[in-house]
Design a protein around this motif. Structure first.
Motif, short mmCIF file in Angstrom:
data_model
loop_
_atom_site.label_atom_id
_atom_site.label_comp_id
_atom_site.label_asym_id
_atom_site.label_seq_id
_atom_site.Cartn_x
_atom_site.Cartn_y
_atom_site.Cartn_z
N VAL A 238 0.82 -1.21 0.00
CA VAL A 238 0.00 0.00 0.00
C VAL A 238 0.85 1.27 0.00
CG1 VAL A 238 -1.73 1.32 1.26
CG2 VAL A 238 -1.92 -1.16 1.12
N SER A 239 1.85 1.35 0.89
CA SER A 239 2.64 2.59 0.96
C SER A 239 3.40 2.80 -0.34
CB SER A 239 3.62 2.54 2.11
OG SER A 239 3.02 1.97 3.23
N GLY A 240 3.98 1.71 -0.88
CA GLY A 240 4.71 1.83 -2.13
C GLY A 240 3.80 2.34 -3.24
N MET A 241 2.60 1.75 -3.31
CA MET A 241 1.68 2.13 -4.37
C MET A 241 1.15 3.55 -4.17
SD MET A 241 0.89 0.72 -7.10
CE MET A 241 0.40 1.93 -8.29
N LEU A 242 0.95 3.95 -2.92
CA LEU A 242 0.52 5.33 -2.66
C LEU A 242 1.52 6.30 -3.29
CD1 LEU A 242 -0.56 5.51 1.08
CD2 LEU A 242 -1.96 6.06 -0.91
N VAL A 243 2.81 6.01 -3.08
CA VAL A 243 3.84 6.87 -3.66
C VAL A 243 3.85 6.72 -5.18
CG1 VAL A 243 6.30 7.37 -3.74
CG2 VAL A 243 5.23 6.78 -1.58
N GLY A 244 3.66 5.49 -5.65
CA GLY A 244 3.63 5.27 -7.09
C GLY A 244 2.54 6.10 -7.75
N ALA A 245 1.35 6.09 -7.16
CA ALA A 245 0.22 6.80 -7.75
C ALA A 245 0.34 8.31 -7.55
CB ALA A 245 -1.08 6.29 -7.15
N SER A 246 0.62 8.73 -6.32
CA SER A 246 0.68 10.18 -6.09
C SER A 246 1.90 10.77 -6.82
CB SER A 246 0.73 10.50 -4.60
OG SER A 246 1.83 9.89 -4.00
N GLU B 9 -4.60 -9.08 -2.22
CA GLU B 9 -3.49 -8.14 -2.35
C GLU B 9 -3.67 -7.22 -3.55
OE1 GLU B 9 0.11 -10.61 -0.13
OE2 GLU B 9 0.02 -10.61 -2.32
N LEU B 10 -4.14 -7.79 -4.66
CA LEU B 10 -4.37 -6.96 -5.85
C LEU B 10 -5.50 -5.96 -5.62
CD1 LEU B 10 -3.94 -9.53 -8.77
CD2 LEU B 10 -2.45 -7.61 -8.20
N THR B 11 -6.52 -6.39 -4.86
CA THR B 11 -7.62 -5.48 -4.53
C THR B 11 -7.10 -4.29 -3.74
OG1 THR B 11 -9.03 -7.43 -4.34
CG2 THR B 11 -9.92 -5.37 -3.51
N ILE B 12 -6.30 -4.60 -2.73
CA ILE B 12 -5.72 -3.53 -1.92
C ILE B 12 -4.88 -2.60 -2.78
CG2 ILE B 12 -4.11 -3.06 -0.05
CD1 ILE B 12 -4.96 -5.71 1.20
N LEU B 13 -4.10 -3.21 -3.68
CA LEU B 13 -3.24 -2.43 -4.58
C LEU B 13 -4.07 -1.46 -5.41
CD1 LEU B 13 -0.22 -2.30 -5.72
CD2 LEU B 13 -1.14 -3.62 -7.61
N ALA B 14 -5.16 -1.96 -5.99
CA ALA B 14 -6.00 -1.12 -6.85
C ALA B 14 -6.57 0.05 -6.07
CB ALA B 14 -7.12 -1.96 -7.46
N LEU B 15 -7.01 -0.23 -4.84
CA LEU B 15 -7.57 0.86 -4.02
C LEU B 15 -6.49 1.89 -3.69
CD1 LEU B 15 -9.88 -1.21 -1.66
CD2 LEU B 15 -10.54 0.23 -3.60
N ALA B 16 -5.28 1.40 -3.43
CA ALA B 16 -4.18 2.32 -3.11
C ALA B 16 -3.86 3.23 -4.29
CB ALA B 16 -2.93 1.54 -2.71
N ILE B 17 -4.01 2.70 -5.51
CA ILE B 17 -3.75 3.53 -6.69
C ILE B 17 -4.72 4.71 -6.72
CG2 ILE B 17 -3.80 3.62 -9.22
CD1 ILE B 17 -2.96 0.68 -9.24
N PHE B 18 -6.02 4.41 -6.55
CA PHE B 18 -7.01 5.50 -6.58
C PHE B 18 -6.78 6.50 -5.45
CE2 PHE B 18 -9.25 2.38 -9.18
CZ PHE B 18 -9.58 3.19 -10.25
N LEU B 19 -6.48 5.96 -4.28
CA LEU B 19 -6.24 6.82 -3.13
C LEU B 19 -5.05 7.75 -3.38
CD1 LEU B 19 -7.16 7.50 -0.34
CD2 LEU B 19 -5.76 5.65 0.56
N GLY B 20 -3.99 7.17 -3.93
CA GLY B 20 -2.77 7.96 -4.22
C GLY B 20 -3.06 9.11 -5.18
#
Lengths: 462, 108
Positions: A238-246, B9-20
């Protein structure tokens, strides 16, 4: 020791919440600093939880590695000058990418062929992206630190080299996922990805480095997220992806602030075009007019309105404090003073705001580009200190210029323009500036700080 | 660590993308650099991976690779945090507040 996986999971969730709030707070000037501290809290929780996991050993190595990293981090971050901040960010970003790639390599080694295919995919992605980020960030650092030329570096056969490296790493990646679980293949992949990182950033001009660093920053986030899949760690995913997306979002926003597309930044080979144009440009008889500090002092003192346009040259000369003093003197004489801040003045968006805030320049005198541009027509003197590309009218007038379309500060609309510059050398984008040949422009060649100090003396003496 | 299963894990990843994407969508230009630096600090979370690898390492190769990863990741975390904090310190000060230790966060 924490043996209950639910407790571990909840602590990691706490860390994730801290990171999300940290990003939210970092997006507003009032709460930004709190945001960073909240991120720090999240990081402390995540690290503490991990250290307490069941079965963690090799304490002496963990402590030694952590101590060395901490010392390097603190010394690097504390000693760097505000002007060199952008390259320091690049460096810290690069080491993060390198760490992700190495974690992937170690996981691959430990598993010794017993990996599910999705785990191999994660390892390949993490190794690939992490290495590109590492090598690319080091090149970006070299360019900003001026260890390498800020101009785009292009060579014959560059496309062939890119193609070979890219195809080679893709082939290795596919082979690894398909079942070639050999360590040499992953090491070779790492090496090719490093080469790709270098090749990818070399042809990009120094002025575009902020966008590149932001993109590589997002890359490191993605690499960290990918390692999370191998380690089954939600906090990493999650933290990695947060940075990836933001980070991706931020890259788009930055490119937008420069009115360029990300594709144009990355693949435009900025500056290449200009070499051809530059050689055609003939000497049309116009010359640059040099002036003296005394003359400028008179000009400034009897102006109604002066707009200071600070650029990276001001930052390098550490002249921001003297400029503020000069501005205060002029205000005492009844001159209206404002500062025009280009969104990418300095080396990165927002860099100049930081530097002027450091010199205690009042906020209400800092004007954003859109606010100040219509006011140049009523400005008597535009004092350009060490800025170049952001005041280059070619961005507006010359469709063949590589910076064409970039919004600029329209200082050429002021009654007169005074430019302080070290030399006639072109700016960071590596292109000439028509403004210097304009009959209303006069130039002061030399160190900006020396001139500002002289100006203060001359204005006082008037 | 617990194995959640790939789909979750992929579900969590997808949500993290939108959140980011959402969480920083309204950042003003003047904060671009500090925000980049702040996200740079947060991806230092890879230090968790380095600790796990090094902490469970048994052979020399893994220990060596893990140790280097540990040094790099810690430098990312510590350096990223300190650089960001130094940048943001500049925003806090108002012209009438010259005391460097003034911790008031609200604008006057």
């Amino acid at each position: 020791m924490i043996s209950d996986p639910d407790v571990v999971g909840l602590l990691y969730l706490l860390a994730i919440i801290c990171f999300v709030l940290a990003l939210r707070f970092l997006s507003s000037p009032r709460t930004a600093r709190r945001g960073n501290w909240l991120g720090g809290l999240g990081m402390a929780v995540a690290i503490g939880t991990t250290l307490l996991l069941d079965g963690i050993s090799n304490w002496e190595l963990i402590l030694a590695g952590g101590a060395v990293g901490t010392i390097v981090g603190i010394i690097g971050a504390r000693r760097v000058k505000m002007t060199a901040m952008p390259q320091m960010v690049a460096l810290f970003n690069g080491v993060g990418g390198g760490a992700a790639a190495l974690v992937a390599l170690a996981e691959f080694h430990v598993a010794d062929g017993r990996l599910a295919s999705e785990e191999v995919v994660s390892i390949v992605l993490s190794a690939l992206i992490g290495s590109i980020s590492f090598a690319g960030s080091l090149i970006a650092f070299g360019k900003l630190q001026e260890l390498l030329s800020g101009r785009p570096i292009v060579f014959a056969g560059q496309n062939v080299a890119n193609g070979v490296v890219l195809l080679g790493s893709a082939a290795l990646g596919v082979a690894l996922v398909a079942g070639l679980e050999e360590q040499w293949a992953l090491v070779a992949l790492l090496a090719l990805a490093l080469a790709f990182g270098v090749l990818f950033v070399l042809p990009i001009g120094g002025a575009d480095m902020p966008v590149v660093i932001s993109l590589l920053n997002a890359f490191t986030g993605l690499a960290a997220s990918a390692t999370g899949f191998v380690l089954d760690s939600t906090v990493l995913i999650v933290s990695g992806m947060l940075v990836g997306a933001s980070g991706t979002m931020l890259t788009l926003l930055m490119a937008k602030a420069m009115n360029r597309s990300v594709a144009n930044v990355l693949f435009g080979a900025f500056g290449q075009v200009q070499q051809a144009v530059g050689s055609e440009r003939v000497d049309d008889g116009r010359t640059v007019r040099a002036t003296t500090a005394d003359d400028v002092a008179v000009q400034l003192s009897y102006a109604r309105r002066v707009v200071v346009v600070p650029g990276y040259g001001l930052a390098v000369a550490q002249a921001q404090h003297d400029v503020r003093q000069l501005a205060e003197l002029l205000e005492q004489k009844g001159v209206e003073v404002a500062y025009a801040i280009h969104p990418v003045a300095g080396r990165m968006p927002g860099h100049m705001n930081v530097l002027l805030a450091e010199a205690n320049v009042p906020y209400d005198q800092l004007k954003e580009m859109d606010e100040v541009n219509p006011e140049f027509a009523q400005t008597d003197v535009a004092l350009v200190i060490g800025a170049n590309d952001v005041v280059n009218p070619a961005a507006r007038n010359d469709p063949s210029s590589p910076i064409h379309g970039m919004p600029i500060l329209e200082v050429d609309k002021a009654t007169s323009v005074v430019v302080m510059k070290r030399s006639m050398a072109p700016g960071f984008a590596g292109i000439d500036n028509e403004l210097f040949l304009d009959p209303r422009t006069t130039m002061l060649f030399g160190n900006a700080k020396d001139f500002v100090v002289k100006l203060i003396g001359s204005v006082k003496a008037l | 660590m617990t194995d959640l299963g790939l789909v979750i894990e992929l579900t969590i990843l997808a949500l993290a993308i939108f959140l980011g994407f959402e969480v920083i969508a309204k950042v003003p230009t003047m904060l671009h650099t500090p925000l980049m630096s702040g996200t740079n600090f947060i991806h230092g979370i890879v230090v968790v991976g380095a600790i796990v690898v090094l902490g469970y390492a048994e052979d020399g190769f893994t220990k060596a690779v893990g140790l280097v990863a540990m040094v790099l990741a810690t430098a990312n975390v510590v350096g990223g945090f300190v650089v960001t904090d130094r940048m943001l310190e500049m925003f806090k000060r108002r012209p009438d507040e010259r005391r460097p230790d003034d911790r008031r966060d609200e604008p006057s």
